[in-house]
Design a protein around this motif. Structure first.
Motif, PDB file in Angstrom:
ATOM      1  N   VAL A   1       2.218  -2.008  -7.097  1.00 60.61           N
ATOM      2  CA  VAL A   1       1.449  -1.450  -6.016  1.00 60.61           C
ATOM      3  C   VAL A   1       0.183  -1.778  -6.065  1.00 60.61           C
ATOM      4  N   ASP A   2      -0.223  -2.396  -4.743  1.00 59.87           N
ATOM      5  CA  ASP A   2      -1.731  -2.889  -4.937  1.00 59.87           C
ATOM      6  C   ASP A   2      -2.725  -1.568  -4.766  1.00 59.87           C
ATOM      7  N   ALA A   3      -2.278  -0.572  -4.108  1.00 64.33           N
ATOM      8  CA  ALA A   3      -3.232   0.573  -3.781  1.00 64.33           C
ATOM      9  C   ALA A   3      -2.588   1.701  -3.528  1.00 64.33           C
ATOM     10  N   LEU A   4      -2.600   2.764  -4.206  1.00 63.63           N
ATOM     11  CA  LEU A   4      -2.043   3.908  -3.997  1.00 63.63           C
ATOM     12  C   LEU A   4      -3.107   5.011  -3.467  1.00 63.63           C
ATOM     13  N   PHE A   5      -2.919   5.691  -2.318  1.00 62.97           N
ATOM     14  CA  PHE A   5      -3.649   6.388  -1.776  1.00 62.97           C
ATOM     15  C   PHE A   5      -2.906   7.858  -1.712  1.00 62.97           C
ATOM     16  N   GLY A   6      -3.650   9.062  -1.473  1.00 62.62           N
ATOM     17  CA  GLY A   6      -3.143  10.229  -1.000  1.00 62.62           C
ATOM     18  C   GLY A   6      -2.974  10.259   0.287  1.00 62.62           C
ATOM     19  N   PHE A   7      -2.224  10.933   0.938  1.00 62.79           N
ATOM     20  CA  PHE A   7      -1.799  10.782   2.410  1.00 62.79           C
ATOM     21  C   PHE A   7      -1.081  12.154   2.770  1.00 62.79           C
ATOM     22  N   VAL A   8      -1.917  13.062   3.257  1.00 65.22           N
ATOM     23  CA  VAL A   8      -1.370  14.465   3.918  1.00 65.22           C
ATOM     24  C   VAL A   8      -1.797  14.424   5.252  1.00 65.22           C
TER      25      VAL A   8
ATOM     26  N   VAL B   1       0.663  -1.328   0.125  1.00 65.90           N
ATOM     27  CA  VAL B   1       0.007  -0.126  -0.023  1.00 65.90           C
ATOM     28  C   VAL B   1       1.069   1.253   0.140  1.00 65.90           C
ATOM     29  N   TRP B   2       0.878   2.025  -0.830  1.00 67.91           N
ATOM     30  CA  TRP B   2       1.539   3.307  -1.052  1.00 67.91           C
ATOM     31  C   TRP B   2       0.703   4.446  -0.588  1.00 67.91           C
ATOM     32  N   LEU B   3       1.246   5.339   0.143  1.00 66.47           N
ATOM     33  CA  LEU B   3       0.741   6.408   0.437  1.00 66.47           C
ATOM     34  C   LEU B   3       1.542   7.735   0.030  1.00 66.47           C
TER      35      LEU B   3
END
Lengths: 494, 345
Positions: free
Chosen positions: A448-455, A423-425
């Motif tokens: 990557v299985d899932a790429l999410f935004g992360f702030v 999981v990539w943030l």
């Protein structure tokens, strides 16, 4: 927890019991604010024991309590607590027994009615303080506003009994807290003040962000000067902590295949259905359900601590996230990398709620450039045990890689091959215009299985929501973030 | 219910309740007392959850003792049916009664195949038709007994490990718990004159239905803090020296930090405390008879050997016992040493 006043309240008659509770409480509260307590005990002590003076606006107070109860139930439900339909109703009933004067008793009463699962206790712990604050503040407002009305009408606490509401007898239990800060009267000015003060967020004003001049002058160089971990972390609000917890819990569902019987749900428990069908001559009349067991979490967190990431991301949340993973997971490793990879597991383990201090003590530095490939290479060579096929790898990085692309490709394929999932943030992915086109990101995205935004924490909550709903195999990722669509929509409208 | 009776559970204040708990050596935190008191006042069933050995069942027992009333315990298990829990007809007795009547009237040669017919004839002939479905032949099971207590005090109905029962039984229980009445087709409806105090316990082997949870107040018994546990050990195992009791609690506290398969609960702590006390008793007796050994004074701290010998009281899984190595023992000793300081604070 239990204040000494209970010794007096042995009465069975409820009104009297409440009265003595409140008057005791106000005299006990003298330590906090001696000026107001005496006045308050005069006003409400008398009123509660049944005389007709100085009664606060019970109708408004009652409405306020009920509103706040519903608010609490809504918040709990939103955080995944299965509050029974009649929960708030029951809660109101229990409040009429325990009264509103003591936080610990209200806590116990609401917990007994709104929470029905051991797993939901944390969410309640998170939500209750804010509920309590809102409740108290609102009640104080009501009492104060009423007190002002009253003092304009009559002159003294022992004055005119005329304004004692006729409905008062019905709701003696909703008597607001006695320690009304009468000083507020002067500050607030005339007019009713129905606004409920809500706890304000007080972070980010502190050392989380670099100050303006520094950031304007900052260069994201491959060898950018590292410095010691400098963030002074504030305590996270309950909502922010809930978001982090939710995300980590969602991670824990990823490797799980075990299921447990559930009271309702879509997945049929074939074994129990068969067994039950024996009783009905082989016809499965009932289909018992099952649900995934929240499993042990094995997690490896790789945090990019290059300057570019640190300047965009909420550092408090980041560190608390890593710390919570460490605490929640059965087995977790935390690595920090910029141009080199550092195993920070032990520091987070020992942090005791203050990861920044732990990192500082360990003289872990952050803020250099990013070489993901080299970091993965180090991970592979020096910590091969950190990742196995049950491990969920969480990478926090913006993918602005300055190392060799071949090395990165090698590293990420190795990682994808070895781990359960990646999981990539990415802090950049919160932007509506984001596309994984940077060199590092483009190389990594296929693996990557899932790429999410992360702030911030809200991004974690959004990601958790997606994982909970659709699982990691479903359509999840930054591009499915509802907020992204809203944001793009907004910009298109402009 | 006798409303004016000060000992009626529903009109009991929290302090009374706490005092009654204390008198029975049940150490409860404030939240537990408040919740139990609420359940009593609102006459609601109380659903108690918590790790094994945290005193869930004990709560029911203590309540019964505190109100000096009957404790009716229903241990749930898979396959428990309504008949097992509610009432049964005593078939043997019914059959015997039928046959006895038959014998006096129809003579001794009546074959069993015709017994039913004969009994039906008999029933018509006698003044009391259908007498085999009478109180006399009714076997009360826990739920029915809870609805029809012998005294005018509400009994305590402890439904233990409800999660082990089938969902069908849970649904059936709902009906009983919501109205406190059951209908027996042959007898009519039985309504509780004094609704029992209902305590349900669950170990969470499966999720309970929302309907059941909705009807209950919920209490999660937290694992005790060091202070609470120390208090419990002091009360329940008075023969153990105070300092040693503190060490026992500190060591257990340290044990709980380890990721064992089965965490030691309070019950295990008590077992262990008793074991240690017994061991020391016999040791000191030996020492006195042999020689006045200086090392086995009453307040000597727990040795690693003692821990190893009695570890079976605390850890119930072979894997867990294997994990206790010298290093952990060393840490346990440190925790025990620190306990002395904590006691002095």
């Amino acid at each position: 927890m239990v204040s000494p006043h209970d010794a007096d309240s042995g009465d069975s008659a409820e009104t009297t019991a409440r009265g003595s509770t409140d008057s005791d409480r106000s005299s006990a509260g003298g330590g906090d604010d001696p000026r107001t307590a005496t006045a308050a005990s005069n006003r409400f002590g008398d009123a509660a024991t049944g005389s007709d003076h100085g009664v606060p606006d019970f109708v408004a107070a009652r409405r306020h309590v009920l509103t706040e109860l519903l608010w609490l139930a809504t918040v709990l439900r939103r955080n995944g607590v299965s509050v029974p339909t009649t929960g708030p109703l029951e809660a109101a009933r229990t409040l009429s027994v325990v009264g509103l004067s003591e936080q610990s008793r209200v806590d116990a009463a609401l917990r007994a009615t709104l929470v029905t699962e051991a797993a939901d206790r944390d969410a309640f712990d998170d939500a209750f303080p804010q509920f309590w604050h809102r409740l108290r503040t609102g009640l104080e407002r009501i009492a104060t506003a009423h007190g002002r009305d009253r003092t304009t009408g009559t002159d003294d606490a022992d004055g005119d009994p005329a304004d004692a509401g006729s409905g008062r007898e019905e709701e003696p239990q909703l008597l607001p807290e006695a320690e009304t800060p009468s000083t507020v009267d002067g500050q607030d000015g005339p007019g009713p003040a129905p606004q409920v003060r809500i706890a304000t967020d007080r972070r980010r004003a502190t050392g989380d962000r670099p100050d303006a001049e520094e950031s304007s002058a900052r260069r994201y160089s491959p060898v950018g000067g590292s410095r010691l971990v400098d963030a002074e972390l504030d305590r996270l609000s309950s909502g922010e902590r809930a978001s982090i917890h939710r995300f980590v819990d969602a991670l824990a569902t990823i490797p799980g295949r075990r299921r447990r019987p559930a009271s309702s749900g879509a997945a049929v428990d074939a074994r129990r259905a068969l067994r039950a069908s024996l009783a009905t001559g082989g016809a499965p009349l009932e289909l018992p359900a099952r649900e995934p067991t929240p499993t042990e979490l094995r997690c490896c967190v790789l945090v990019d601590v290059s300057g570019s990431v640190l300047d965009t991301i909420d550092r408090s949340v980041l560190l608390h996230f890593a710390e919570h993973v460490q605490r929640r997971a059965r087995y977790a490793r935390v690595f920090l990398f910029d141009t080199d990879l550092v195993d920070a597991t032990a520091e987070f383990e020992r942090s005791g709620g203050n990861p920044a201090a732990a990192l500082r003590d360990a003289r872990v530095e952050w803020g250099g450039g990013t070489k993901i490939g080299a970091a993965l290479e180090t991970l592979r060579r020096r910590h091969p045990d950190a990742v196995d096929r049950r491990t969920v790898v969480v990478v926090v990085s913006d993918g602005l890689d300055v190392g060799e692309p071949e090395l990165l490709e090698d590293g990420i394929t190795w990682l994808a091959d070895r781990a359960d999932s990646i999981v990539w943030l990415n802090p950049l992915a919160t932007s509506p215009a984001f596309e994984p086109s940077s060199r590092g990101m483009a190389a990594s995205v296929p693996y990557v299985d899932a790429l999410f935004g992360f702030v911030g924490p809200e991004d974690l909550a959004a990601a958790a929501r997606q994982i909970e709903r659709r699982g990691l195999d479903g359509p999840v990722g930054y591009e499915y973030d509802r907020r992204r669509r809203e944001r793009t929509g907004a910009t298109a409208d402009d | 219910m006798t409303g004016s009776d000060p000992t009626a559970p529903a009109s009991l204040s929290e302090d009374d309740l706490r005092e009654r708990f204390e008198r029975r050596d049940y150490v409860a935190d404030a939240a537990t007392v408040t919740t139990v008191s609420l359940a009593l006042q609102l006459e609601r069933p109380l659903l108690v959850e918590g790790p094994p050995g945290s005193g869930k069942t004990e709560l029911g027992k203590v309540l019964a003792a505190a109100f000096d009333t009957e404790l009716i315990r229903l241990q749930c298990y898979e396959g428990l049916t309504a008949e097992n829990a509610l009432y049964e007809w005593n078939y043997t007795k019914q059959l015997l009664a039928i046959q006895a009547n038959e014998g006096t009237v129809a003579g001794g040669d009546g074959p069993t195949a015709t017994a039913d017919v004969d009994s039906a004839d008999r029933a018509e002939a006698s003044e009391e038709p259908g007498t085999v479905f009478d109180e006399e032949f009714l076997l009360e099971r826990p739920l029915l007994r809870a609805l029809r207590p012998g005294t005018d005090r509400p009994p305590v109905l402890l439904i233990d490990e409800i999660d082990r029962a089938d969902e069908e039984f849970e649904a059936f229980l709902l009906e009983v718990l919501s109205d406190f009445q059951v209908s027996i087709p042959e007898l009519g409806t039985v309504t509780a004159s004094h609704p029992p105090i209902v305590i349900l316990t669950s170990n969470r082997t499966r999720g309970l239905s929302d309907a059941l949870k909705r009807r209950c107040l919920y209490l999660y018994v937290e694992p005790p803090s060091f202070e609470t546990e120390y208090e419990i050990v002091r009360r329940k195992v008075p023969e153990l020296d105070a300092v040693v009791a503190a060490e026992v609690c500190a060591i257990v506290e340290r044990f709980r930090e380890e990721a064992f398969l089965k965490q030691p609960g309070v019950a295990e702590t008590l077992d262990w405390a008793r074991a240690v006390a017994r061991l020391r008793e016999s040791n000191s007796a030996d020492a006195e008879s042999a020689d006045a050994g200086g090392e086995s004074s009453a307040a000597a701290s727990i040795s690693a050997g003692e821990i190893e010998r009695t570890i079976g009281c605390l850890l119930k899984e072979a894997e867990d016992v294997d994990r206790v190595d010298t290093e952990l023992l060393e840490q346990l000793r440190d925790a025990a040493a620190a306990a002395r300081d904590r006691l002095e604070d």
